[in-house]
Scaffold this motif. Sequence first.
Motif, PDB file in Angstrom:
ATOM      1  N   ARG A 101      -2.199 -15.205  -3.688  1.00  0.00           N
ATOM      2  CA  ARG A 101      -3.286 -14.371  -3.914  1.00  0.00           C
ATOM      3  C   ARG A 101      -2.912 -13.038  -3.294  1.00  0.00           C
ATOM      4  NH1 ARG A 101      -5.815 -13.187   0.686  1.00  0.00           N
ATOM      5  NH2 ARG A 101      -7.866 -12.385  -0.387  1.00  0.00           N
ATOM      6  N   VAL A 102      -3.548 -12.008  -4.059  1.00  0.00           N
ATOM      7  CA  VAL A 102      -3.191 -10.653  -3.478  1.00  0.00           C
ATOM      8  C   VAL A 102      -4.077 -10.342  -2.239  1.00  0.00           C
ATOM      9  CG1 VAL A 102      -3.374  -8.078  -4.238  1.00  0.00           C
ATOM     10  CG2 VAL A 102      -2.790  -9.733  -6.156  1.00  0.00           C
ATOM     11  N   GLU A 103      -3.693  -9.930  -1.231  1.00  0.00           N
ATOM     12  CA  GLU A 103      -4.133  -9.370  -0.193  1.00  0.00           C
ATOM     13  C   GLU A 103      -4.465  -7.918  -0.103  1.00  0.00           C
ATOM     14  OE1 GLU A 103      -2.131 -10.226   3.583  1.00  0.00           O
ATOM     15  OE2 GLU A 103      -1.879 -12.304   3.024  1.00  0.00           O
ATOM     16  N   ASP A 104      -3.418  -7.082  -0.483  1.00  0.00           N
ATOM     17  CA  ASP A 104      -3.926  -5.631  -0.359  1.00  0.00           C
ATOM     18  C   ASP A 104      -2.931  -4.865  -1.456  1.00  0.00           C
ATOM     19  OD1 ASP A 104      -1.651  -5.200   1.265  1.00  0.00           O
ATOM     20  OD2 ASP A 104      -3.108  -4.742   3.090  1.00  0.00           O
ATOM     21  N   MET A 105      -3.242  -3.741  -1.859  1.00  0.00           N
ATOM     22  CA  MET A 105      -2.248  -3.155  -2.636  1.00  0.00           C
ATOM     23  C   MET A 105      -2.328  -1.670  -2.115  1.00  0.00           C
ATOM     24  SD  MET A 105      -3.473  -4.099  -6.617  1.00  0.00           S
ATOM     25  CE  MET A 105      -4.446  -5.301  -6.791  1.00  0.00           C
ATOM     26  N   LEU A 106      -1.149  -0.981  -2.176  1.00  0.00           N
ATOM     27  CA  LEU A 106      -1.183   0.439  -1.889  1.00  0.00           C
ATOM     28  C   LEU A 106      -0.687   1.510  -2.929  1.00  0.00           C
ATOM     29  CD1 LEU A 106      -0.959   2.982   0.344  1.00  0.00           C
ATOM     30  CD2 LEU A 106       1.328   1.839   0.688  1.00  0.00           C
ATOM     31  N   LEU A 131     -14.520  -9.320  -4.871  1.00  0.00           N
ATOM     32  CA  LEU A 131     -14.655  -7.904  -4.428  1.00  0.00           C
ATOM     33  C   LEU A 131     -13.161  -7.421  -3.720  1.00  0.00           C
ATOM     34  CD1 LEU A 131     -18.079  -8.650  -2.637  1.00  0.00           C
ATOM     35  CD2 LEU A 131     -17.738  -7.975  -4.921  1.00  0.00           C
ATOM     36  N   PHE A 132     -13.359  -6.004  -3.988  1.00  0.00           N
ATOM     37  CA  PHE A 132     -12.561  -5.468  -3.002  1.00  0.00           C
ATOM     38  C   PHE A 132     -12.931  -4.173  -2.335  1.00  0.00           C
ATOM     39  CE2 PHE A 132     -12.101  -3.536  -7.131  1.00  0.00           C
ATOM     40  CZ  PHE A 132     -11.774  -2.258  -6.949  1.00  0.00           C
ATOM     41  N   LEU A 133     -12.321  -3.774  -1.245  1.00  0.00           N
ATOM     42  CA  LEU A 133     -12.563  -2.579  -0.673  1.00  0.00           C
ATOM     43  C   LEU A 133     -11.554  -1.444  -1.204  1.00  0.00           C
ATOM     44  CD1 LEU A 133     -13.483  -3.294   3.170  1.00  0.00           C
ATOM     45  CD2 LEU A 133     -14.806  -1.841   1.737  1.00  0.00           C
ATOM     46  N   TYR A 134     -12.165  -0.341  -1.603  1.00  0.00           N
ATOM     47  CA  TYR A 134     -11.301   0.524  -1.935  1.00  0.00           C
ATOM     48  C   TYR A 134     -11.070   1.781  -1.039  1.00  0.00           C
ATOM     49  CZ  TYR A 134      -9.741   4.572  -4.632  1.00  0.00           C
ATOM     50  OH  TYR A 134      -9.122   5.969  -4.965  1.00  0.00           O
ATOM     51  N   LEU A 135     -10.199   2.216  -0.414  1.00  0.00           N
ATOM     52  CA  LEU A 135     -10.220   3.256   0.697  1.00  0.00           C
ATOM     53  C   LEU A 135      -9.105   4.401   0.330  1.00  0.00           C
ATOM     54  CD1 LEU A 135     -11.206   4.356   3.462  1.00  0.00           C
ATOM     55  CD2 LEU A 135      -9.221   2.959   4.465  1.00  0.00           C
ATOM     56  N   ALA A 136      -9.671   5.720   0.255  1.00  0.00           N
ATOM     57  CA  ALA A 136      -8.731   6.727  -0.214  1.00  0.00           C
ATOM     58  C   ALA A 136      -8.652   7.642   1.128  1.00  0.00           C
ATOM     59  CB  ALA A 136      -9.213   7.599  -1.073  1.00  0.00           C
ATOM     60  N   LEU A 137      -7.320   7.903   1.505  1.00  0.00           N
ATOM     61  CA  LEU A 137      -7.243   8.449   2.887  1.00  0.00           C
ATOM     62  C   LEU A 137      -6.207   9.758   2.854  1.00  0.00           C
ATOM     63  CD1 LEU A 137      -5.763   5.364   4.481  1.00  0.00           C
ATOM     64  CD2 LEU A 137      -7.442   6.332   5.053  1.00  0.00           C
ATOM     65  N   ASP A 138      -6.528  10.703   3.343  1.00  0.00           N
ATOM     66  CA  ASP A 138      -5.767  11.870   3.230  1.00  0.00           C
ATOM     67  C   ASP A 138      -4.392  11.690   4.012  1.00  0.00           C
ATOM     68  OD1 ASP A 138      -4.544  14.401   4.573  1.00  0.00           O
ATOM     69  OD2 ASP A 138      -6.413  15.581   4.150  1.00  0.00           O
ATOM     70  N   ARG A 139      -3.466  11.816   3.260  1.00  0.00           N
ATOM     71  CA  ARG A 139      -2.054  11.313   3.840  1.00  0.00           C
ATOM     72  C   ARG A 139      -1.664  12.077   5.056  1.00  0.00           C
ATOM     73  NH1 ARG A 139       3.030  10.029  -0.148  1.00  0.00           N
ATOM     74  NH2 ARG A 139       4.521   9.246   1.314  1.00  0.00           N
ATOM     75  N   SER A 140      -1.989  13.091   5.276  1.00  0.00           N
ATOM     76  CA  SER A 140      -1.589  14.077   6.285  1.00  0.00           C
ATOM     77  C   SER A 140      -2.553  13.900   7.700  1.00  0.00           C
ATOM     78  CB  SER A 140      -1.600  15.420   6.126  1.00  0.00           C
ATOM     79  OG  SER A 140      -3.045  15.977   5.983  1.00  0.00           O
ATOM     80  N   ARG A 141      -3.388  13.191   7.433  1.00  0.00           N
ATOM     81  CA  ARG A 141      -4.440  13.174   8.755  1.00  0.00           C
ATOM     82  C   ARG A 141      -4.365  11.474   8.864  1.00  0.00           C
ATOM     83  NH1 ARG A 141      -9.558  14.017   8.831  1.00  0.00           N
ATOM     84  NH2 ARG A 141      -9.784  13.581   6.469  1.00  0.00           N
ATOM     85  N   SER A 142      -3.832  10.585   8.157  1.00  0.00           N
ATOM     86  CA  SER A 142      -3.969   9.211   8.609  1.00  0.00           C
ATOM     87  C   SER A 142      -2.786   8.580   9.038  1.00  0.00           C
ATOM     88  CB  SER A 142      -4.513   8.449   7.438  1.00  0.00           C
ATOM     89  OG  SER A 142      -3.679   8.673   5.987  1.00  0.00           O
ATOM     90  N   ASN A 143      -2.931   7.154   9.331  1.00  0.00           N
ATOM     91  CA  ASN A 143      -1.799   6.361   9.888  1.00  0.00           C
ATOM     92  C   ASN A 143      -1.979   4.967   9.070  1.00  0.00           C
ATOM     93  OD1 ASN A 143      -0.613   4.168  11.093  1.00  0.00           O
ATOM     94  ND2 ASN A 143      -0.195   5.501  13.038  1.00  0.00           N
ATOM     95  N   ALA A 166      -0.396   2.303   8.576  1.00  0.00           N
ATOM     96  CA  ALA A 166      -0.323   0.833   9.423  1.00  0.00           C
ATOM     97  C   ALA A 166      -1.703   0.472   9.989  1.00  0.00           C
ATOM     98  CB  ALA A 166       0.817   0.621  10.100  1.00  0.00           C
ATOM     99  N   LEU A 167      -2.364   1.512  10.757  1.00  0.00           N
ATOM    100  CA  LEU A 167      -3.715   1.465  11.276  1.00  0.00           C
ATOM    101  C   LEU A 167      -4.661   1.282  10.461  1.00  0.00           C
ATOM    102  CD1 LEU A 167      -3.301   4.139  14.408  1.00  0.00           C
ATOM    103  CD2 LEU A 167      -2.893   1.342  14.651  1.00  0.00           C
ATOM    104  N   ALA A 168      -4.777   1.789   9.404  1.00  0.00           N
ATOM    105  CA  ALA A 168      -5.647   1.620   8.382  1.00  0.00           C
ATOM    106  C   ALA A 168      -5.668   0.487   7.726  1.00  0.00           C
ATOM    107  CB  ALA A 168      -5.334   2.849   7.112  1.00  0.00           C
ATOM    108  N   ARG A 169      -4.428  -0.156   7.361  1.00  0.00           N
ATOM    109  CA  ARG A 169      -4.363  -1.506   6.807  1.00  0.00           C
ATOM    110  C   ARG A 169      -4.585  -2.616   7.693  1.00  0.00           C
ATOM    111  NH1 ARG A 169       0.785  -3.509   5.289  1.00  0.00           N
ATOM    112  NH2 ARG A 169      -0.149  -4.882   3.806  1.00  0.00           N
TER     113      ARG A 169
END
Length: 121
Positions: free
Chosen positions: A67-72, A92-104, A106-109
């Motif tokens: 099964r798919v856990e997550d996608m990037l 169901l899935f959670l979709y999260l958009a992050l600002d690349r310059s302000r996010s980590n 590994a921590l987000a995943r």
Amino acid sequence: MNPETATKEAMSIEGAIGVALVDYESGMCLESLGGGRDFDLEIAAAANTEVVRSKVRALEMLGLDDRVEDMLITLSGQYHLIRLLEGSGGSLFLYLALDRSRSNLALARHRLKQIDAELRL
């Protein structure tokens, strides 16, 4: 935690632009937070429904018992994380958009995985 709390928790992740809880079988966005005039979260969530459907079909066609856990998806200025929720029966899935310059990333995943484990549908 309930879906509303889950989306609030996801939006508290450093660099979050928007988050949506989506049913990929129907394409419906069940909960969402964030986004805005420069980032239409409803359109992004619907478009990523096709990404999820395509990957799930690919696994089926390959006969993989997995099964798919997550996608990037990485963009020059953003990360887009898609986390298929274990407790949802796979729809169901959670979709999260992050600002690349302000996010980590590994921590987000890691945080999305925690939210998945705590979410009660």
